[in-house]
Every structure is written in structure tokens, then in C-alpha cells.
Motif scaffolding. Sequence first.
Motif, PDB file in Angstrom:
ATOM      1  N   THR A 194     -46.020 -35.005 175.459  1.00 17.89           N
ATOM      2  CA  THR A 194     -46.807 -34.859 174.401  1.00 17.89           C
ATOM      3  C   THR A 194     -46.235 -34.227 173.293  1.00 17.89           C
ATOM      4  OG1 THR A 194     -47.755 -32.849 175.248  1.00 17.89           O
ATOM      5  CG2 THR A 194     -49.004 -35.067 176.022  1.00 17.89           C
ATOM      6  N   ASN A 195     -46.480 -34.374 171.985  1.00 17.37           N
ATOM      7  CA  ASN A 195     -46.143 -33.794 170.915  1.00 17.37           C
ATOM      8  C   ASN A 195     -46.806 -32.432 170.641  1.00 17.37           C
ATOM      9  OD1 ASN A 195     -45.023 -33.274 168.334  1.00 17.37           O
ATOM     10  ND2 ASN A 195     -46.077 -34.724 167.392  1.00 17.37           N
TER      11      ASN A 195
ATOM     12  N   THR B 134     -47.413 -30.855 168.097  1.00 14.82           N
ATOM     13  CA  THR B 134     -48.365 -30.414 167.197  1.00 14.82           C
ATOM     14  C   THR B 134     -49.886 -30.894 167.892  1.00 14.82           C
ATOM     15  OG1 THR B 134     -47.976 -32.772 166.480  1.00 14.82           O
ATOM     16  CG2 THR B 134     -47.242 -31.154 165.314  1.00 14.82           C
ATOM     17  N   GLU B 135     -49.893 -31.427 168.918  1.00 15.76           N
ATOM     18  CA  GLU B 135     -51.162 -31.718 169.563  1.00 15.76           C
ATOM     19  C   GLU B 135     -51.527 -30.505 170.391  1.00 15.76           C
ATOM     20  OE1 GLU B 135     -50.508 -35.410 171.757  1.00 15.76           O
ATOM     21  OE2 GLU B 135     -50.057 -36.389 169.860  1.00 15.76           O
ATOM     22  N   ARG B 136     -50.643 -29.621 170.870  1.00 23.53           N
ATOM     23  CA  ARG B 136     -51.020 -28.727 171.654  1.00 23.53           C
ATOM     24  C   ARG B 136     -51.614 -27.551 171.131  1.00 23.53           C
ATOM     25  NH1 ARG B 136     -45.292 -28.462 174.836  1.00 23.53           N
ATOM     26  NH2 ARG B 136     -45.420 -30.389 175.671  1.00 23.53           N
TER      27      ARG B 136
ATOM     28  N   HIS C 111     -52.575 -29.218 179.379  1.00 23.98           N
ATOM     29  CA  HIS C 111     -51.226 -29.160 179.274  1.00 23.98           C
ATOM     30  C   HIS C 111     -50.376 -28.261 180.189  1.00 23.98           C
ATOM     31  CE1 HIS C 111     -51.639 -31.260 175.484  1.00 23.98           C
ATOM     32  NE2 HIS C 111     -52.683 -30.009 175.072  1.00 23.98           N
TER      33      HIS C 111
END
Length: 82
Positions: free
Chosen positions: A2-3, A5-7, A30
Motif C-alpha cells: 500500500t501507499n 500516504t494511506e497509512r 497495516h
Amino acid sequence: MTNTTERPALPDHLSIDPRSPHHVAAVFEHDIGIRFNDKERMDVEEYCVSEGWIKVPAGKTVDRKGKPLLIKLKGKVEAFYR
């Protein structure tokens, strides 16, 4: 993968116990890693980066409710996303 910026940002103090006030469910969506004294640990139940400690199970010992007894280890703590 995953990117980043999404975390969500990793908190200073985090616990895997959902009953703890330091539990953040969004972070556990995550894969998280903990480095303690420059070695990655897989058995960390709770950590605090600013105070420099982690809590890990003390062998197979459990309390009367079946939860593992935890010991606090002090040192350099780093939390990261894998």
C-alpha cells in the motif's frame, strides 16, 4: 504494497490489546515492525518510543484471566511500517 500516504502516523505509545486506551485499530490494518536496540522483535505487546520501552511476554506464564504476564524492557525503540 500500500501507499505510505494511506497509512496513519504511528503513535508514540501503542498496544495490541483492544481494551487498552493506547490501542489504535487503524494502525493494525497495516503490517508494523518494531526494532528494539537495533534488532527486530516479533513478540512486542506494547511499546513507547519517547520513554524507550517495550512490553513482551514473560515466557509461557499467564495471569488468572489467561493473558500473558508482560515484562518491560528499556532501550532504543523504533516503530515502522513494513
